[in-house]
Design an enzyme around this catalytic site. Sequence first.
Site, mmCIF file in Angstrom:
data_model
loop_
_atom_site.group_PDB
_atom_site.id
_atom_site.type_symbol
_atom_site.label_atom_id
_atom_site.label_comp_id
_atom_site.label_asym_id
_atom_site.label_seq_id
_atom_site.Cartn_x
_atom_site.Cartn_y
_atom_site.Cartn_z
ATOM 1 C CE LYS A 6 5.896 2.213 7.596
ATOM 2 N NZ LYS A 6 5.583 3.547 7.012
ATOM 3 N NE ARG A 34 -0.300 1.952 9.749
ATOM 4 C CZ ARG A 34 0.440 1.615 8.704
ATOM 5 N NH1 ARG A 34 1.092 0.488 8.669
ATOM 6 N NH2 ARG A 34 0.516 2.426 7.685
ATOM 7 N NE ARG A 64 4.456 4.279 -2.200
ATOM 8 C CZ ARG A 64 4.167 4.066 -0.911
ATOM 9 N NH1 ARG A 64 5.078 3.539 -0.111
ATOM 10 N NH2 ARG A 64 3.001 4.415 -0.433
ATOM 11 N NE ARG A 114 0.562 1.919 -0.964
ATOM 12 C CZ ARG A 114 1.171 1.898 0.213
ATOM 13 N NH1 ARG A 114 2.371 1.326 0.318
ATOM 14 N NH2 ARG A 114 0.619 2.426 1.276
ATOM 15 N NE ARG A 131 -1.168 6.076 3.298
ATOM 16 C CZ ARG A 131 -0.283 6.089 2.293
ATOM 17 N NH1 ARG A 131 -0.559 6.714 1.161
ATOM 18 N NH2 ARG A 131 0.869 5.476 2.418
#
Length: 215
Positions: free
Chosen positions: A13, A88, A127, A160, A171
């Site tokens: 996203k 969400r 990431r 992160r 998640r």
Amino acid sequence: MKLILLGPPGAGKGTQAKQLVDRFGIPQISTGDILRGAVKEGTPMGVKAKGFMDAGGLVPDEVVVGIVRERLQKQDCANGFILDGFPRTVPQADALKETLGELGKDLDSVVSLEVDAEALVERLTGRRTCKDCGRGFHVKFDPPRESKKCDACGGELIQRDDDKEETIRQRLQVYDDQTSPLVAYYREQGLLKAVDGMLAMDAVQEKILAAVQAP
Ligand code: AP5
Ligand code: MG
């Protein structure tokens, strides 16, 4: 263009939203980025949000709905916006509809990025994000020229806090339980455009452009 990018954690996203910002000159509204900014600054909202985020859960609806309601009223949203990570939950989607109604606006499309669960885990564990300018990288799929250094500004690349494997699994579960019903929600409203998010980043962007420009 008034667009929602819907998809599980790691679907791309943020990556796709940044390309759309450059292309269309409309803002990306990432509730995750806004919340991480509040955590970093230590604002009361950030202090409240941190526990939910670190646990891989969702921040309460009223908090994020308030953030987005305020953000959508800013002048830079006059020609459109890209919502990344919001809504969400079904109550968030209902609240968005109400806010847009008050502003006299309608959504154009909801793009659902579809990616396999195992690929999501690999994307999130690899990431890296620039501490200074926020640019995203991936150790395998989009590596920086110099290890741990941002190509754009030279800032340090960090991981992160919620990109630990255990938190990632949580998640993904939260996405399945609370966010995935929005696929049917927007399909019923005739707004949903499913896009194959397993392709390479530029190919995904092409698919998104084709989907949003289709009648
Ligand atoms: P948020 O920041 O929104 O996180 P998320 O939804 O979990 O999504 P990510 O940002 O992790 O993934 P992404 O889809 O943006 O993927 P990216 O492009 O970076 O939310 C964080 C937390 O904040 C939530 O858990 C919650 O606590 C809270 N929150 C936020 N919004 C909320 C809301 N509305 N309500 C309640 N709580 C909320 O890509 C991932 C990696 O893959 C990158 O390294 C990238 O380089 C790579 N990649 C991207 N595309 C490709 C591709 N096509 N091929 C190969 N690699 C790729
Ligand atoms: Mg993101």
